[in-house]
Design a protein around this motif. Structure first.
Motif, PDB file in Angstrom:
ATOM      1  N   CYS A 172      -3.343  -5.568   2.721  1.00  0.00           N
ATOM      2  CA  CYS A 172      -1.895  -5.157   2.276  1.00  0.00           C
ATOM      3  C   CYS A 172      -1.046  -5.417   3.253  1.00  0.00           C
ATOM      4  CB  CYS A 172      -2.020  -3.580   1.871  1.00  0.00           C
ATOM      5  SG  CYS A 172      -3.103  -2.925   0.397  1.00  0.00           S
TER       6      CYS A 172
ATOM      7  N   TYR B 127      -7.735  -0.533   3.784  1.00  0.00           N
ATOM      8  CA  TYR B 127      -6.687  -1.419   2.834  1.00  0.00           C
ATOM      9  C   TYR B 127      -5.789  -2.176   3.887  1.00  0.00           C
ATOM     10  CZ  TYR B 127      -8.134   1.174  -1.247  1.00  0.00           C
ATOM     11  OH  TYR B 127      -8.845   2.045  -2.154  1.00  0.00           O
ATOM     12  N   GLY B 128      -5.700  -1.737   5.125  1.00  0.00           N
ATOM     13  CA  GLY B 128      -4.672  -2.410   5.891  1.00  0.00           C
ATOM     14  C   GLY B 128      -4.820  -4.098   6.075  1.00  0.00           C
TER      15      GLY B 128
ATOM     16  N   ILE C  93      -5.944   3.108   5.584  1.00  0.00           N
ATOM     17  CA  ILE C  93      -5.534   2.066   6.494  1.00  0.00           C
ATOM     18  C   ILE C  93      -6.524   1.217   7.083  1.00  0.00           C
ATOM     19  CG2 ILE C  93      -3.737   1.122   8.272  1.00  0.00           C
ATOM     20  CD1 ILE C  93      -2.154   3.543   7.867  1.00  0.00           C
TER      21      ILE C  93
ATOM     22  N   LEU D 180       0.847  -1.113   0.052  1.00  0.00           N
ATOM     23  CA  LEU D 180       0.257   0.183   0.058  1.00  0.00           C
ATOM     24  C   LEU D 180       0.912   1.169   0.066  1.00  0.00           C
ATOM     25  CD1 LEU D 180      -2.893   1.308   0.051  1.00  0.00           C
ATOM     26  CD2 LEU D 180      -2.776   1.311   2.743  1.00  0.00           C
TER      27      LEU D 180
ATOM     28  N   THR E 181       2.179  -4.724   3.513  1.00  0.00           N
ATOM     29  CA  THR E 181       3.335  -3.887   3.623  1.00  0.00           C
ATOM     30  C   THR E 181       2.639  -2.360   3.483  1.00  0.00           C
ATOM     31  OG1 THR E 181       4.780  -5.420   2.688  1.00  0.00           O
ATOM     32  CG2 THR E 181       5.490  -3.086   2.766  1.00  0.00           C
ATOM     33  N   ILE E 182       2.858  -1.484   4.433  1.00  0.00           N
ATOM     34  CA  ILE E 182       2.115  -0.245   4.185  1.00  0.00           C
ATOM     35  C   ILE E 182       3.433   0.905   4.187  1.00  0.00           C
ATOM     36  CG2 ILE E 182       0.698   1.523   5.202  1.00  0.00           C
ATOM     37  CD1 ILE E 182      -0.981  -0.945   6.262  1.00  0.00           C
TER      38      ILE E 182
ATOM     39  N   ASN F  88      -3.086   8.264   6.798  1.00  0.00           N
ATOM     40  CA  ASN F  88      -3.595   7.140   7.785  1.00  0.00           C
ATOM     41  C   ASN F  88      -4.964   6.766   7.375  1.00  0.00           C
ATOM     42  OD1 ASN F  88      -0.932   7.477   9.395  1.00  0.00           O
ATOM     43  ND2 ASN F  88      -1.766   9.449   9.858  1.00  0.00           N
TER      44      ASN F  88
END
Length: 499
Positions: free
Chosen positions: A463, A459-460, A456, A305, A465-466, A453
């Protein structure tokens, strides 16, 4: 609940906008019409079951047999300063709606806290003051705030209690509405007498350090929770602030609410302020440019992300930057997804049939990755066109249920990257923005979300890796690069010597 056999009535109203004063284009009436401008019963229909503060307010009032009387709620996607005509119209409509339902026994308000109009830098303080003057000194006025509020003394002087969300991304909005409504219920019962103290801190918190589930915010919020558990304390709120508004109130603050104990309010506020000031350097983050990140991405868990901080739609940015698209195309990194607001590009794409290829110049790449170029042309293939309406039924940043991107077109570049082009600007707060149209993040190496932020929450979970990417734009992460004329001084990190 009733007094003398008469059911109590509580009004609900709000004008809600996060205004970025570094954007030249003003926010207009059309921006509110294209978002959420609701009157009367339409407010309850939209938010009764939503993860939004109004939904929480309705729930608590109804549980206590208090009649909720929704008046007006007007919200627009964050953008430039609200035009004078727009604010005057909204205020007039709200006050007219209020007059039509009076008398009431209390008023629940839903400001954002970072609204700015062409006439009033403290837009929220202005309309709350107007409300107080109309309802009188004895009427309980209680409400909620976004933690990105730049809170003014006028806002707290005009209200009995203001409670901010305690999460960023904002997934506790409904719970915060319930807290505000519970304070209203107990006030109307005569069980409490809320008083509040605003404590402004001489620190502006860097936007990428405002993620509440991680340090440095995590410890500060832990301290606030401890303070909120003390006898006589009704609420403790942290206001992280909104750095993209050049106003005297810009910066962080705390609001402490007690049961008629002003000295306790002040003591807790000073403790929180001192903690923030003492740890102020922790609230400035290291910046990561895309050129340095791209070589590393091949080894990271996918999808990655990429948070486009300089084009953060939730902070008012236009959402039309192709800066990161140009970067991945230039680096020849395939299978990336990006959403770009570009009505002209949508119109161009809709002139073609699915499967056709054509040249397109989406958005802009201003900022230097392509040596200062402001536009670039790529060959794309039209994958699909659709009506961009979608809905969200899970707790997500913003608490909204219904979204509208206008007409959309989805195209694929020759480099294998997918672009969703939209006609209306919508922040990336919901994964349904993709999945409702058959697009799934797990099919990509990287997903670009134009935020810091807020995305997140959506999508957190998909995903692993952010990465927050330091990109150019009107929401660039380094606030010290903006020219402020009205901010208070001293204010860290602009000035280092603060107390």
């Amino acid at each position: 609940m009733s007094f003398d056999g008469k059911q109590l009535r509580v009004a609900i109203l709000g004008i809600y906008h996060e205004s970025n004063t570094f954007i030249a284009k003003p926010t207009t009436l059309d921006d509110f019409r294209n978002s959420h401008w609701l009157m009367g019963d339409a407010i309850a229909r939209e938010y009764r079951h939503a993860f939004h503060e109004i939904g929480g307010m309705l729930e608590v009032l109804e549980e206590n047999n208090i009649k909720a009387v929704p008046v007006m709620y007007a919200e627009a996607t964050p953008g430039g300063t609200v035009s004078a005509e727009t604010y005057d119209t909204l205020l007039e409509e709200m006050m007219r709606g209020l007059e039509a339902i009076l008398p009431v026994d209390g008023c629940l308000v839903v400001p954002h806290g970072a609204g700015v109009s062409e006439e009033f830098m403290d837009m929220d303080g202005h309309w709350l003051t107007q409300l107080r003057q109309r309802l009188g000194a004895d009427m309980p006025i209680i409400g909620t705030l976004d933690p990105h509020a730049n809170v003014s003394p006028a806002m707290t002087a005009a209200t009995n209690a203001l409670v901010a969300y305690s999460t960023n991304p904002h997934i506790d909005q409904r719970d915060t509405g319930k807290k505000a409504a519970a304070l209203m219920v107990e006030t109307l019962k005569g069980n409490i007498h809320p008083v509040q103290q605003l404590m402004q801190a001489p620190v502006a918190i860097s936007i990428e350090q405002q993620f509440t589930s991680a340090e440095p915010c995590k410890s500060l919020y832990g301290l606030a929770r401890e303070a909120a558990g003390q006898p006589g304390v009704l609420s403790v709120s942290i206001l992280l602030g909104f750095p993209y508004a050049d106003v005297p109130e810009m910066g962080s603050a705390f609001i402490v609410i007690t049961d008629n104990d002003p000295p306790l309010c002040k003591r807790i506020g000073e403790e929180l302020k001192d903690r923030l000031v003492s740890n102020r350097t922790d609230f400035v983050a290291e910046k990561h440019d895309i050129a340095a990140l791209l070589p590393k991405m091949r080894n990271w868990a996918k999808p990655v992300l990429l948070l486009d901080m300089g084009d953060n739609v939730g902070g008012g940015s236009p959402g039309n930057s192709a800066y990161l698209l140009a970067a991945v195309e230039s680096y020849r990194m395939p299978s990336c997804f990006i959403c770009i607001y570009d009505p002209a590009a949508v119109a161009e794409a809709l002139a073609h049939q699915p499967g056709e290829t054509f040249s397109l110049s989406p958005g802009n790449v201003e900022g230097g990755y392509m040596q200062g170029t402001t536009a670039f042309t790529i060959t794309v293939r039209l994958l699909m066109a659709a009506d961009g309406k979608f809905s969200e039924d899970s707790p997500r940043h913003g608490g909204q249920v219904n979204f509208d991107m206008g007409k959309i077109a989805v195209v694929q570049t020759g480099g294998g990257n997918v672009i969703m082009l939209t006609s209306l600007r919508v922040p990336p707060f919901s994964l349904r923005q993709l999945t409702a149209f058959g697009i799934h993040p797990q099919h990509f190496n990287a997903v670009v979300a134009k935020g810091v932020n807020a995305p997140i929450a959506a999508y957190g979970p998909v995903c692993p890796t952010i990465v927050q990417v330091n990109t150019p734009g009107v929401t660039q992460a380094d606030m010290t690069r903006f020219t402020y004329r009205h901010r208070r001084q001293p204010l860290f990190p602009f000035e280092q010597d603060i107390k």
